[in-house]
Motif scaffolding. Structure first.
Motif, PDB file in Angstrom:
ATOM      1  N   ILE A 136       0.837  -1.197   0.000  1.00 40.41           N
ATOM      2  CA  ILE A 136       0.000   0.000   0.000  1.00 40.41           C
ATOM      3  C   ILE A 136       0.874   1.250   0.000  1.00 40.41           C
ATOM      4  O   ILE A 136       0.595   2.218  -0.713  1.00 40.41           O
ATOM      5  N   ARG A 137       1.918   1.231   0.780  1.00 39.36           N
ATOM      6  CA  ARG A 137       2.797   2.401   0.867  1.00 39.36           C
ATOM      7  C   ARG A 137       3.428   2.703  -0.492  1.00 39.36           C
ATOM      8  O   ARG A 137       3.515   3.866  -0.900  1.00 39.36           O
ATOM      9  N   GLN A 138       3.883   1.669  -1.193  1.00 41.37           N
ATOM     10  CA  GLN A 138       4.472   1.888  -2.507  1.00 41.37           C
ATOM     11  C   GLN A 138       3.446   2.441  -3.484  1.00 41.37           C
ATOM     12  O   GLN A 138       3.738   3.349  -4.271  1.00 41.37           O
ATOM     13  N   GLN A 139       2.237   1.900  -3.413  1.00 43.36           N
ATOM     14  CA  GLN A 139       1.165   2.402  -4.279  1.00 43.36           C
ATOM     15  C   GLN A 139       0.888   3.877  -3.986  1.00 43.36           C
ATOM     16  O   GLN A 139       0.694   4.684  -4.903  1.00 43.36           O
ATOM     17  N   VAL A 190      11.907  16.218   1.547  1.00 48.07           N
ATOM     18  CA  VAL A 190      10.875  15.937   0.539  1.00 48.07           C
ATOM     19  C   VAL A 190       9.630  16.771   0.822  1.00 48.07           C
ATOM     20  O   VAL A 190       9.480  17.343   1.899  1.00 48.07           O
ATOM     21  N   GLU A 191       8.727  16.801  -0.159  1.00 51.35           N
ATOM     22  CA  GLU A 191       7.542  17.654  -0.028  1.00 51.35           C
ATOM     23  C   GLU A 191       6.488  17.060   0.908  1.00 51.35           C
ATOM     24  O   GLU A 191       5.776  17.783   1.597  1.00 51.35           O
ATOM     25  N   ALA A 192       6.358  15.756   0.908  1.00 55.58           N
ATOM     26  CA  ALA A 192       5.460  15.073   1.846  1.00 55.58           C
ATOM     27  C   ALA A 192       6.319  14.209   2.767  1.00 55.58           C
ATOM     28  O   ALA A 192       6.699  13.095   2.401  1.00 55.58           O
ATOM     29  N   PRO A 193       6.686  14.715   3.939  1.00 60.81           N
ATOM     30  CA  PRO A 193       7.598  13.971   4.827  1.00 60.81           C
ATOM     31  C   PRO A 193       6.983  12.676   5.326  1.00 60.81           C
ATOM     32  O   PRO A 193       5.791  12.413   5.175  1.00 60.81           O
ATOM     33  N   SER A 194       7.811  11.868   5.955  1.00 63.46           N
ATOM     34  CA  SER A 194       7.408  10.522   6.373  1.00 63.46           C
ATOM     35  C   SER A 194       6.127  10.480   7.207  1.00 63.46           C
ATOM     36  O   SER A 194       5.310   9.573   7.019  1.00 63.46           O
ATOM     37  N   PRO A 195       5.892  11.413   8.159  1.00 63.64           N
ATOM     38  CA  PRO A 195       4.630  11.356   8.905  1.00 63.64           C
ATOM     39  C   PRO A 195       3.402  11.435   8.003  1.00 63.64           C
ATOM     40  O   PRO A 195       2.369  10.821   8.285  1.00 63.64           O
ATOM     41  N   VAL A 196       3.491  12.184   6.904  1.00 65.80           N
ATOM     42  CA  VAL A 196       2.374  12.259   5.961  1.00 65.80           C
ATOM     43  C   VAL A 196       2.155  10.902   5.315  1.00 65.80           C
ATOM     44  O   VAL A 196       1.028  10.395   5.242  1.00 65.80           O
ATOM     45  N   MET A 197       3.240  10.286   4.850  1.00 63.16           N
ATOM     46  CA  MET A 197       3.128   8.964   4.225  1.00 63.16           C
ATOM     47  C   MET A 197       2.616   7.926   5.216  1.00 63.16           C
ATOM     48  O   MET A 197       1.803   7.066   4.875  1.00 63.16           O
ATOM     49  N   ASP A 198       3.087   8.012   6.463  1.00 66.80           N
ATOM     50  CA  ASP A 198       2.649   7.053   7.485  1.00 66.80           C
ATOM     51  C   ASP A 198       1.139   7.137   7.687  1.00 66.80           C
ATOM     52  O   ASP A 198       0.450   6.105   7.749  1.00 66.80           O
ATOM     53  N   LEU A 199       0.618   8.351   7.783  1.00 70.07           N
ATOM     54  CA  LEU A 199      -0.807   8.526   8.063  1.00 70.07           C
ATOM     55  C   LEU A 199      -1.674   8.182   6.852  1.00 70.07           C
ATOM     56  O   LEU A 199      -2.731   7.555   7.000  1.00 70.07           O
ATOM     57  N   VAL A 200      -1.244   8.579   5.655  1.00 71.33           N
ATOM     58  CA  VAL A 200      -2.007   8.233   4.461  1.00 71.33           C
ATOM     59  C   VAL A 200      -2.019   6.724   4.258  1.00 71.33           C
ATOM     60  O   VAL A 200      -3.040   6.139   3.890  1.00 71.33           O
ATOM     61  N   THR A 201      -0.891   6.076   4.527  1.00 66.69           N
ATOM     62  CA  THR A 201      -0.830   4.612   4.413  1.00 66.69           C
ATOM     63  C   THR A 201      -1.739   3.956   5.437  1.00 66.69           C
ATOM     64  O   THR A 201      -2.459   2.995   5.120  1.00 66.69           O
ATOM     65  N   PHE A 202      -1.724   4.464   6.675  1.00 65.75           N
ATOM     66  CA  PHE A 202      -2.589   3.886   7.713  1.00 65.75           C
ATOM     67  C   PHE A 202      -4.059   4.042   7.327  1.00 65.75           C
ATOM     68  O   PHE A 202      -4.854   3.102   7.489  1.00 65.75           O
TER      69      PHE A 202
END
Length: 531
Positions: A324-327, A371-383
């Motif tokens: 999901i994270r890669q997607q 990066v423009e969307a830091p890791s916390p953003v990716m973590d929450l969108v993935t969750f």
């Protein structure tokens, strides 16, 4: 390939077993036998060195339970046990309405519910072009398809093809060509590339651009109606699409570039799909059709983004994404033009030939990271994406629904649309661990014939092959999205049309469906509507 002793014992037993009866349950058990032989004897065996071919998360007792509960039923007189909760304990039982696909998994904790809501807010967040006063939202584009995830995944559901002057934000064109040099062929063989982008326009057509830049062009669709007469004399009209690009902004496309339309799929149940044991998906593969049933599903083996290891692709229309994270990272970069730690592309899909695009400012803020969307953003969108709940079934005890389920099984739909799985006991999130789920998909690639072919290879997927899409929630398409467009390009306007477009490995089931009575067809559609 790493073969546990128990797997080798089962393989030897399988080779000496008597033929199985051609019942739905027998076919499903038989496929496990044939894929074991195929994996042991084909070149694929070398490619799957990082994947276990038997479940290592279960003890003997649990494995027996899983085998029993996932065996296809032969009793259509009443619903199966647990069938109502098709997404396991996380199934949403809330009222059916336009938000039916936007509910959180029912079994996450109170604290996790907070993370889900934050992820939802970021999923809906509109990104803006740089520089702007809202620095935390900088980074859009420069070329893009939409400003927010939710704008493509409408209500977390299915997209729609372009309709007249209405935009195409929930459907896009993938651009790709095959390998043309020995180096590129070696990259494909080693799974270091899925295919190769257009040298000017990149990997997908992006119709929108930030101020001061021109979009790449516009998708254009032409439809031709074709009639199909069923065995009882009923005539169904099917529409065959053809695709082109108008108003190209940066010169002609490479003549080798193929156009592949992709409708955005529903978001529900992704976390559960991610936790299906690879061995259970591989057990349904039969790449050489050794059982002779005409179904030769195969996995798409891809490299995991962070680790680079070979693994099983299970997301996307061609099973090209492993997680999901890669997607999500691919969508941020390709659809919105936003960089993440997983895909640090500050200018999204801009190519070296698009110099003005690469000269545009990006949205990287030193105080927020590289990066423009830091890791916390990716973590929450993935969750958030991982915990969108599957709605509960409806009317599953209706005699017509049960009759339609029987037709679905008897005409062979379950050869690809596998009804049930039990997720891994060792799933990292408890909400997805050891759940009986009913996605109605084997998550494998199947040749669907020339009519559905896009001519675009993606990793191990050929231009004729598509991943079997899960069917859970399909009956709520109209409720959630206000339309009824199906298949990868939305050409089918009804479920009947979607079935009648099946060719290749789906042809036998399609022909059996076409030979049924109107009553049986209506019942099958009623069954699908209950999912």
């Amino acid at each position: 390939m790493r073969r546990p002793l128990e797997f080798l014992r089962r393989l030897r037993r399988a080779r000496s077993s008597p033929p199985l009866q051609k019942t739905p349950a027998g076919l499903a058990r038989g496929r496990c036998v044939f894929v074991a032989v195929a994996l042991a004897s084909s070149a694929m065996a070398g490619e799957l060195s990082g994947l276990a071919t038997s479940r290592i998360d279960l003890n003997v007792k649990d494995q027996a339970r899983v085998t029993a509960v996932t065996r296809p039923t032969s009793d259509f007189s009443r619903p199966e046990q647990f069938e109502l909760m098709q997404g396991g304990a996380g199934t949403s039982t809330k009222d059916v309405n336009r938000d039916a696909f936007s509910q959180s998994s029912a079994n996450i904790t109170f604290e996790e519910e907070g993370s889900f809501k934050l992820g939802n807010a970021l999923f809906r967040k509109n990104w803006v072009s740089s520089p702007s006063s809202t620095q935390a939202s900088d980074g859009l584009g420069p070329l893009f398809n939409e400003r927010a995830c939710q704008n493509c995944h409408l209500k977390d559901g299915r997209g729609r093809p372009p309709q007249g002057d209405v935009g195409t934000t929930s459907m896009l064109l993938r651009l790709a060509r095959e390998a043309s040099t020995d180096e590129e062929k070696a990259q494909l063989a080693d799974h270091r590339a899925l295919n190769f982008p257009d040298q000017v326009y990149g990997s997908q057509l992006q119709e929108l651009a930030v101020p001061g830049l021109r979009g790449e062009g516009s998708m254009h669709v032409d439809y031709q109606e074709r009639k199909m007469t069923l065995a009882d004399g009923s005539v169904i009209s099917l529409r065959k699409p053809s695709y082109s690009v108008t108003d190209l902004g940066y010169g002609p496309l490479d003549p080798r570039t193929t156009l592949s339309p992709r409708l955005t799929p529903p978001m529900i149940g992704l976390g559960l799909i991610e936790q299906i044991a690879p061995a259970d998906i591989l057990a349904h593969a039969d790449p050489d059709d050794r059982d002779g049933d005409g179904i030769s599903g195969k996995p798409n083996i891809v490299r995991d983004g962070p680790s680079g290891e070979l693994t099983l692709g299970r997301f996307g229309w061609k099973a090209q994404a492993a997680s999901i994270r890669q997607q999500a990272a691919d969508a941020f970069a390709g659809d919105i033009g936003v960089s993440t730690s997983d895909e640090p592309k500050h200018w999204g899909d801009c190519t070296a030939a698009q110099e003005k695009c690469l000269a545009m400012p990006n949205g990287v803020q030193a105080r927020l990271g590289p990066v423009e969307a830091p890791s916390p953003v990716m973590d929450l969108v993935t969750f958030y994406s991982r915990n969108l709940a599957v709605p509960a079934r409806r009317d599953l005890a209706s005699p017509e629904v049960l009759a339609g389920k029987k037709v679905f099984y008897e005409i062979g739909c379950i050869a690809c649309h596998t009804p049930k799985f039990v997720t891994r006991r060792d799933a990292p999130d408890k909400a997805q661990a050891f759940q009986l789920i009913w996605p109605y998909s084997d998550f494998l690639l199947h040749d669907m014939g020339p009519d559905l072919a896009d001519g675009q290879a993606v990793g191990d997927a050929t231009g004729n092959e598509w991943r079997t899409p899960p069917l859970w929630g399909i009956g709520l398409t109209e409720t959630v999205n206000g339309n009824s467009f199906y298949l990868h390009d939305g050409r089918a306007r009804t479920l009947v049309e979607a079935i009648l477009w099946h060719g290749g490995e789906g042809r036998k089931a399609r022909d059996r469906f076409a030979a049924t009575s109107a009553t049986e067809r209506d019942a099958l559609v009623k069954f699908l509507g209950s999912l």
